[in-house]
Design a protein around this motif. Structure first.
Motif, PDB file in Angstrom:
ATOM      1  N   GLY A 115      15.899  -2.090 -31.056  1.00  0.00           N
ATOM      2  CA  GLY A 115      15.697  -2.786 -30.095  1.00  0.00           C
ATOM      3  C   GLY A 115      14.446  -3.815 -29.714  1.00  0.00           C
ATOM      4  N   ASP A 116      13.951  -3.881 -31.042  1.00  0.00           N
ATOM      5  CA  ASP A 116      12.538  -4.611 -31.174  1.00  0.00           C
ATOM      6  C   ASP A 116      13.186  -6.211 -31.339  1.00  0.00           C
ATOM      7  OD1 ASP A 116      10.253  -5.833 -31.393  1.00  0.00           O
ATOM      8  OD2 ASP A 116       9.463  -4.311 -32.742  1.00  0.00           O
ATOM      9  N   VAL A 117      13.278  -6.868 -30.165  1.00  0.00           N
ATOM     10  CA  VAL A 117      13.698  -8.173 -30.392  1.00  0.00           C
ATOM     11  C   VAL A 117      12.568  -9.323 -30.877  1.00  0.00           C
ATOM     12  CG1 VAL A 117      14.365 -10.421 -29.003  1.00  0.00           C
ATOM     13  CG2 VAL A 117      15.222  -8.125 -28.434  1.00  0.00           C
ATOM     14  N   ASP A 118      11.441  -8.886 -30.595  1.00  0.00           N
ATOM     15  CA  ASP A 118      10.333  -9.721 -31.112  1.00  0.00           C
ATOM     16  C   ASP A 118      10.103  -9.631 -32.625  1.00  0.00           C
ATOM     17  OD1 ASP A 118       9.860 -10.277 -28.401  1.00  0.00           O
ATOM     18  OD2 ASP A 118       8.120  -9.385 -28.325  1.00  0.00           O
ATOM     19  N   ALA A 119      10.289  -8.391 -33.250  1.00  0.00           N
ATOM     20  CA  ALA A 119      10.212  -8.199 -34.502  1.00  0.00           C
ATOM     21  C   ALA A 119      11.411  -9.036 -35.300  1.00  0.00           C
ATOM     22  CB  ALA A 119      10.181  -6.640 -34.934  1.00  0.00           C
ATOM     23  N   ALA A 120      12.689  -8.637 -34.969  1.00  0.00           N
ATOM     24  CA  ALA A 120      13.736  -9.467 -35.359  1.00  0.00           C
ATOM     25  C   ALA A 120      13.376 -11.031 -35.288  1.00  0.00           C
ATOM     26  CB  ALA A 120      15.113  -8.904 -34.676  1.00  0.00           C
ATOM     27  N   ALA A 121      13.020 -11.469 -34.219  1.00  0.00           N
ATOM     28  CA  ALA A 121      12.909 -12.804 -34.198  1.00  0.00           C
ATOM     29  C   ALA A 121      11.764 -13.313 -34.864  1.00  0.00           C
ATOM     30  CB  ALA A 121      12.626 -13.345 -32.731  1.00  0.00           C
ATOM     31  N   ALA A 122      10.529 -12.604 -35.422  1.00  0.00           N
ATOM     32  CA  ALA A 122       9.552 -12.963 -36.256  1.00  0.00           C
ATOM     33  C   ALA A 122       9.971 -13.084 -37.624  1.00  0.00           C
ATOM     34  CB  ALA A 122       8.404 -11.940 -36.092  1.00  0.00           C
ATOM     35  N   VAL A 123      11.254 -12.242 -38.090  1.00  0.00           N
ATOM     36  CA  VAL A 123      12.034 -12.628 -39.298  1.00  0.00           C
ATOM     37  C   VAL A 123      12.594 -13.868 -39.239  1.00  0.00           C
ATOM     38  CG1 VAL A 123      13.665 -11.430 -40.997  1.00  0.00           C
ATOM     39  CG2 VAL A 123      11.710 -10.042 -39.736  1.00  0.00           C
ATOM     40  N   VAL A 124      13.234 -14.023 -38.235  1.00  0.00           N
ATOM     41  CA  VAL A 124      14.384 -14.940 -38.308  1.00  0.00           C
ATOM     42  C   VAL A 124      13.871 -16.508 -38.028  1.00  0.00           C
ATOM     43  CG1 VAL A 124      16.405 -15.909 -37.164  1.00  0.00           C
ATOM     44  CG2 VAL A 124      16.282 -13.747 -37.625  1.00  0.00           C
ATOM     45  N   VAL A 125      13.040 -16.483 -37.169  1.00  0.00           N
ATOM     46  CA  VAL A 125      12.478 -18.048 -36.594  1.00  0.00           C
ATOM     47  C   VAL A 125      11.612 -18.977 -37.727  1.00  0.00           C
ATOM     48  CG1 VAL A 125      11.199 -19.351 -34.993  1.00  0.00           C
ATOM     49  CG2 VAL A 125      12.362 -17.421 -34.377  1.00  0.00           C
ATOM     50  N   ASP A 130      21.419 -11.762 -27.778  1.00  0.00           N
ATOM     51  CA  ASP A 130      21.058 -10.608 -27.199  1.00  0.00           C
ATOM     52  C   ASP A 130      20.502 -10.767 -25.681  1.00  0.00           C
ATOM     53  OD1 ASP A 130      19.265  -8.166 -26.372  1.00  0.00           O
ATOM     54  OD2 ASP A 130      18.946  -7.734 -28.738  1.00  0.00           O
ATOM     55  N   PRO A 131      20.785 -10.054 -24.642  1.00  0.00           N
ATOM     56  CA  PRO A 131      20.224 -10.231 -23.304  1.00  0.00           C
ATOM     57  C   PRO A 131      18.825 -10.118 -23.340  1.00  0.00           C
ATOM     58  CG  PRO A 131      22.229  -9.093 -23.243  1.00  0.00           C
ATOM     59  CD  PRO A 131      21.839  -9.092 -24.654  1.00  0.00           C
ATOM     60  N   ALA A 132      18.160  -9.360 -24.081  1.00  0.00           N
ATOM     61  CA  ALA A 132      16.664  -8.941 -23.953  1.00  0.00           C
ATOM     62  C   ALA A 132      15.876 -10.199 -24.417  1.00  0.00           C
ATOM     63  CB  ALA A 132      16.282  -7.731 -24.983  1.00  0.00           C
ATOM     64  N   LEU A 133      16.629 -11.147 -25.093  1.00  0.00           N
ATOM     65  CA  LEU A 133      15.782 -12.560 -25.608  1.00  0.00           C
ATOM     66  C   LEU A 133      14.899 -13.061 -24.638  1.00  0.00           C
ATOM     67  CD1 LEU A 133      15.432 -13.951 -28.066  1.00  0.00           C
ATOM     68  CD2 LEU A 133      17.140 -15.596 -27.725  1.00  0.00           C
ATOM     69  N   GLY A 134      15.692 -13.267 -23.615  1.00  0.00           N
ATOM     70  CA  GLY A 134      14.916 -14.125 -22.466  1.00  0.00           C
ATOM     71  C   GLY A 134      13.530 -13.759 -22.228  1.00  0.00           C
ATOM     72  N   ALA A 135      13.257 -12.534 -22.421  1.00  0.00           N
ATOM     73  CA  ALA A 135      12.082 -11.950 -22.148  1.00  0.00           C
ATOM     74  C   ALA A 135      11.041 -12.037 -23.268  1.00  0.00           C
ATOM     75  CB  ALA A 135      11.905 -10.552 -21.652  1.00  0.00           C
ATOM     76  N   ASN A 193      15.739  -6.640 -48.985  1.00  0.00           N
ATOM     77  CA  ASN A 193      14.543  -6.008 -48.173  1.00  0.00           C
ATOM     78  C   ASN A 193      14.570  -6.664 -46.792  1.00  0.00           C
ATOM     79  OD1 ASN A 193      13.671  -4.185 -50.209  1.00  0.00           O
ATOM     80  ND2 ASN A 193      12.383  -5.613 -50.795  1.00  0.00           N
ATOM     81  N   LEU A 194      14.431  -8.108 -46.466  1.00  0.00           N
ATOM     82  CA  LEU A 194      14.612  -8.599 -45.399  1.00  0.00           C
ATOM     83  C   LEU A 194      15.975  -8.080 -44.324  1.00  0.00           C
ATOM     84  CD1 LEU A 194      13.788 -12.130 -46.366  1.00  0.00           C
ATOM     85  CD2 LEU A 194      12.415 -10.765 -45.141  1.00  0.00           C
ATOM     86  N   ARG A 195      17.041  -7.913 -45.148  1.00  0.00           N
ATOM     87  CA  ARG A 195      18.069  -7.597 -44.403  1.00  0.00           C
ATOM     88  C   ARG A 195      17.678  -6.084 -43.798  1.00  0.00           C
ATOM     89  NH1 ARG A 195      21.603  -7.002 -48.340  1.00  0.00           N
ATOM     90  NH2 ARG A 195      22.165  -9.256 -48.127  1.00  0.00           N
ATOM     91  N   ALA A 196      17.238  -5.297 -44.504  1.00  0.00           N
ATOM     92  CA  ALA A 196      16.916  -3.859 -44.058  1.00  0.00           C
ATOM     93  C   ALA A 196      15.960  -3.989 -43.058  1.00  0.00           C
ATOM     94  CB  ALA A 196      16.384  -3.047 -45.057  1.00  0.00           C
ATOM     95  N   ALA A 197      14.863  -4.831 -43.012  1.00  0.00           N
ATOM     96  CA  ALA A 197      13.862  -5.080 -42.008  1.00  0.00           C
ATOM     97  C   ALA A 197      14.666  -5.443 -40.757  1.00  0.00           C
ATOM     98  CB  ALA A 197      12.875  -5.786 -42.491  1.00  0.00           C
ATOM     99  N   PHE A 198      15.444  -6.440 -40.880  1.00  0.00           N
ATOM    100  CA  PHE A 198      16.179  -7.062 -39.523  1.00  0.00           C
ATOM    101  C   PHE A 198      17.154  -6.020 -38.964  1.00  0.00           C
ATOM    102  CE2 PHE A 198      19.677  -9.192 -37.715  1.00  0.00           C
ATOM    103  CZ  PHE A 198      18.873 -10.235 -36.687  1.00  0.00           C
ATOM    104  N   ARG A 199      17.594  -5.422 -39.687  1.00  0.00           N
ATOM    105  CA  ARG A 199      18.459  -4.410 -39.212  1.00  0.00           C
ATOM    106  C   ARG A 199      17.555  -3.132 -38.516  1.00  0.00           C
ATOM    107  NH1 ARG A 199      22.200  -6.529 -37.316  1.00  0.00           N
ATOM    108  NH2 ARG A 199      22.865  -8.221 -38.505  1.00  0.00           N
ATOM    109  N   LEU A 200      16.635  -2.809 -38.900  1.00  0.00           N
ATOM    110  CA  LEU A 200      15.899  -1.809 -38.475  1.00  0.00           C
ATOM    111  C   LEU A 200      15.397  -2.398 -37.091  1.00  0.00           C
ATOM    112  CD1 LEU A 200      13.557  -0.380 -41.351  1.00  0.00           C
ATOM    113  CD2 LEU A 200      15.141   0.886 -39.935  1.00  0.00           C
TER     114      LEU A 200
END
Length: 949
Positions: free
Chosen positions: A642-652, A676-681, A630-637
């Motif tokens: 392009g929701d870097v913040d949501a992906a980060a909130a799963v990983v960090v 991801d270049p968008a991570l900087g923001a 389930n976590l894998r599916a959420a991270f891939r979504l």
């Protein structure tokens, strides 16, 4: 010429991916050009292929100056792959020849079978030969070599040959009365080339022969129209003649209609049949409940076999008022008017009778009333009902039928054939393509198929039927489209059974709007949910009333499986889930459902972070591993959107899991996100970079870990951010042997948080390695006092073992290492298990317990290799090399030490300073090195067995 039998048999199969066997054993042939050489030699039919022809094939644009030398090298390596059969690759003055007969190349064998079949008078014998020939195709022909012009041309020729084989096979099936066995094959052949009249004529004949004359005529009309539209041509007179024959009824009786599924052998249900018969002996009303396609009807009919049974089939009944009339028909009772149900009850009276009521779910109220009245009026009547949910009568005994058992993921060997789901597939496959499953590798593919279909008999039977169209591996690779792929391709009285989609839709139609909506939203969770999360989801999607009641209703309707064990978990069978996902998209709710999934994942990650820092870590570890899909599916979504913040909130929040557990996938998520270049923001940037640095360290890339951690420090916004970057810097410096820097980073990290976690332990071990044991013990005591979770306690026990080992207190060190291994195993911290085991093995070696040490090294080497942790694997291999050296295996020891000296990801070793010159002669293939080491350990263990030491 090599005499037959003088060398092992070599078989080369090209009708699919290249496959090479030597005396029945599959041989791997790596490298595209090397594989191309082997294919061209095999296709030459024993003739010599010139050097010039091979060079031109391998380098079609322009051959390099070293082309001939490179070709010779490829041939030499091919001989190595052929092993004892190397002599079959013969060098001639002008080229090379592969000395094997046509019967040992599948395309040659296919041609021979086709020739033989065309000369056989008996269509049944021809059918068997052609079925074997068609079964030789295993997938796309040599797709990985399509950039080699002669191979590409050969692949096109193989496609034409298959066309001939299929045409001949369909014709033989028609002539031998077996058209029902080639419906899918003839349909696929006609679809592959919609303008090829021969294929269309054959499929028209097949459709007519299987009782589908209207479909046959429609296909003929569509072909006539398509040919005129696309080519301006008219079909040959043969099509018109065939249309007239079909329209007049000719050919429709040439082949009997396929047997109804209920008439085929029941496989894998012997225990269920016995159990159901026992239940019927005890109770007067038994309802077999289960999802669509699970085999309720077939089981009920098997259980009623031999009894005085009346079967009431309700699948085609749609009006509740018609139930009693259908009952009268089943009892062969003619009732023109009046009380139909009363007349039926009077006919049954007090005689022993088993009434089987099949497919009651869509008429529950009417069936409930009818059965209740019959049971009250007929004292010796027993009723067996099949339904997707119970009737709800007090006298009812519910018999829940689950899918067939599927093989475990790691199961293998011929025993797979005894697993019920596999046995059913093999039984049905043998009817479609005899001999299609002929090896352990084929059985493993079948195991993949039945697992993907959740053991649902209907799905398995439909999948086996598709072997007339697909090779076994191709079928497996296309099961993501199972709902539409697995239609049975034949007419049925009950159209809803024609495909899985219609079968599931039948259940879905029986649900309320709230229940259907909850089912749709559950589908985005690939591995289901526990009770609390499922109830939360039900509230979130607006289910009215008690969410537990809605879940229970979905379970009763057999569209959701309730797994009872350590808590209740609700999951959907994969086929139901695929249907629900389609319904979700059709309802325009996909985005909303996916947001629910991502929100659940971020909440779970935060919960796990807190739990892993507490005494509840073992439960958190189990939850993380259970929810990984389930976590894998959420991270891939989150990544796809392009929701870097949501992906980060799963990983960090999973930093601790990245560092201590063998969940290598989590490391990949962190590293992917860091790029991801968008991570900087993102406000999560520093946390992501710290997690990625930890991941890079465990992957052996010390330089990248250092860069990521320092980049994270530069953008850190709070103490937690800075801590997550300082910690990987500390372990990187520890691996490099710069102990003072390591301790400095670790102490700086310890000062940032109220609870230092592993920081003080890292500072302690770095200080100990630098030689200051008293200071190291002080740091250890501070860290150990603050340790709460089993992993932190295990980590500090390991550090204590390292310090005691350096101090010469071997007994104390062993006790600490053993405690570290014990604690970390309870929490799932496989990394601590590994490093503590290595420490323990050095103690065992020093104590002369060599057999224990060798066995332990073999296991820990495999564990570190499996997780890709080469930094610690190199340290382990060096210790093992020292032991092998002491046992007299100087060659292996020198090889290991030389390779470690040359490896950029190996930790520093002050006994063996790294020099640039060391890198050259000792650079080795790592897989080969591990194989050499494992063999050395096995030899050493065998020697100690012989000597008794």
């Amino acid at each position: 010429m090599v005499a037959d039998g003088a060398l092992p048999v070599v078989r080369v199969d090209v009708l699919g991916p290249l496959r090479v066997e030597v005396d029945g054993d599959v041989v791997a042939v790596p490298g595209g050009r090397r594989r191309a050489v082997l294919v061209l030699l095999a296709l030459a039919g024993g003739r010599t292929v010139t050097v010039d022809a091979l060079v031109d094939a391998l380098w079609p644009d322009a051959a390099p100056a070293s082309g001939r030398q490179a070709l010779h090298s490829h041939v030499s390596r091919l001989r190595g792959h052929l092993g004892p059969a190397a002599g079959r690759l013969v060098t001639r003055p002008d080229g090379y020849r592969l000395d094997i007969g046509d019967e040992h190349v599948d395309v040659g064998w296919a041609r021979a079978l086709l020739r033989t079949a065309r000369g056989v008078a008996d269509p049944t014998e021809a059918f068997a030969l052609l079925r074997t020939a068609e079964g030789l195709w295993r997938g796309p022909v040599l797709a990985d070599l399509d950039d080699v012009p002669p191979v590409a041309a050969a692949a096109r020729e193989c496609a034409r040959l298959r066309q001939e084989v299929v045409d001949a096979l369909v014709g033989a099936a028609l002539d031998s009365g077996r058209a029902d066995e080639v419906v899918g094959l003839s349909a696929a052949s006609a679809a592959d080339d919609p303008l090829r009249e021969t294929a269309t004529l054959l499929h028209v004949r097949v459709l007519a022969a299987t009782g589908r004359a209207p479909d046959a005529l429609r296909l003929a009309r569509e072909f006539r129209h398509r040919l005129a539209e696309e080519t301006g041509l008219d079909p040959t007179p043969a099509l018109g003649a065939l249309e007239r024959q079909v329209a007049g009824g000719a050919g429709s009786a040439a082949v009997p209609r396929p047997m109804d599924p209920a008439g085929s052998r029941l496989v894998g249900r012997a225990a269920e049949v016995d159990g159901l018969r026992h239940a019927l002996a005890q109770d007067r009303l038994v309802t077999v409940v289960g999802p669509g396609g699970v085999g309720k009807t077939r089981l009920a009919l098997a259980a009623s076999g031999g009894a005085d049974a009346t079967v009431l089939l309700l699948a085609a009944v749609t009006d509740p008022r018609a139930v009693v009339h259908a009952l009268a028909d089943a009892l062969h009772l003619a009732v023109a008017r009046g009380d139909v149900l009363g007349a039926c009850a009077a006919l049954v009276g007090d005689r022993d009778l088993l009434l089987v009521v099949d497919n009651a779910e869509h008429l529950l109220d009417a069936v409930r009333d009818t059965v209740a009245a019959l049971l009250a009026s007929c004292p010796r009547l027993t009723v067996l009902v099949t339904s997707r949910e119970p009737l709800g009568l007090a006298a009812e005994r519910t018999w829940r039928l689950v899918p067939l058992a599927v093989p475990a993921v790691d199961a293998g060997g011929r025993d797979l054939a005894q697993v019920p789901s596999v046995a059913l597939f093999l039984d049905r496959a043998a009817r479609v393509r005899p001999g299609v499953v002929s090896s352990d590798a084929d059985l493993a593919v079948v195991a993949d198929v039945v697992r993907a279909l959740d053991g649902i008999p209907l799905a398995i039977e439909l999948a086996a039927g598709r072997l007339s169209t697909f090779a076994l591996a191709d079928l497996r690779d296309r099961l993501d489209r199972a709902l539409d792929l697995l239609g049975d391709g034949r007419p049925t009285v009950d159209a809803r059974h024609r495909t899985l989609r219609r079968t599931i839709a039948w259940s879905d139609d029986l649900l309320s709007a709230d229940e259907r909506r909850l089912l749709r939203h559950l589908a985005v969770f690939p591995d289901g949910l526990d009770l609390v999360a499922a109830e939360h989801l039900a509230r979130a999607v607006g289910v009215t009333g008690d969410p537990g009641t809605a879940l229970a209703r979905l379970v009763d309707a057999s569209v959701v499986q309730a797994e009872l064990g350590d808590g209740t978990r609700y999951r959907l069978l994969e086929t139901v889930r695929a249907y629900a996902l389609d319904a979700l998209a059709a309802a325009g709710e996909r985005d909303t459902a996916e947001r629910h999934l991502v929100a659940w994942a971020t909440g779970l990650a935060a919960h796990l972070a807190a739990a892993m820092a507490s005494e509840h870590e073992p439960e958190a570890d189990a939850t993380l591993r259970r929810e990984l899909r389930n976590l894998r599916a959420a991270f891939r979504l989150a990544r796809t959107s392009g929701d870097v913040d949501a992906a980060a909130a799963v990983v960090v929040p999973l930093f601790e899991a990245i560092g201590y557990r063998d969940l290598v996938e989590l490391r990949g998520w962190a590293l992917e996100l860091a790029d991801d270049p968008a991570l900087g923001a993102s406000p999560w940037a520093a946390g992501v970079l710290g997690a990625a640095a930890e991941a890079a360290y465990h992957g052996g890339d010390l330089a990248r870990a250092d860069d990521l951690a320092r980049s994270g420090l530069a953008v850190a916004r709070d103490a937690e951010d800075a801590w997550s970057c300082l910690l990987p810097l500390a372990v990187v410096e520890l691996a490099r042997g710069t102990f003072a820097d390591s301790a400095g980073h670790a102490l700086a990290a310890a000062d940032l948080l109220p609870v230092p976690r592993e920081s003080l332990g890292i500072a302690a071990v770095a200080t100990a390695y630098a030689g200051d044991l008293p200071t190291a013990r002080g740091l250890l005591d501070r860290g150990r006092a603050a340790a709460v979770s089993p992993t932190m306690r295990a980590w500090h026990a390991y550090v204590a073992g390292e310090i005691d080992h350096l101090a010469g207190a071997v007994g104390d060190a062993e006790a600490h290492y053993v405690e570290a291994v014990r604690l970390s195993r309870t929490s799932g911290a496989t990394f601590v298990v590994g490093v503590a085991t290595v420490g323990l093995l050095t103690v065992l070696t020093d104590a002369g317990r060599v057999r224990e040490a060798l066995t332990g090294y073999r296991d820990v080497v495999d564990d570190f290799a499996r997780t890709g942790n080469w930094t610690h694997l190199w340290a382990t291999l060096r210790n093992l090399a020292d032991l092998l050296d002491a046992l007299g295996d100087h060659a292996t020891a020198d090889l290991v030490h030389g390779a470690a000296d040359a490896a950029p990801d190996a930790p520093a070793d002050d006994r063996r300073p790294r020099t640039p010159a060391a890198a050259g002669p000792h650079a080795v293939d790592r897989a080969d090195l591990l194989a050499t080491v494992r063999a050395a350990v096995d030899r050493a263990l065998a020697a100690r067995t012989v000597t008794g030491r």
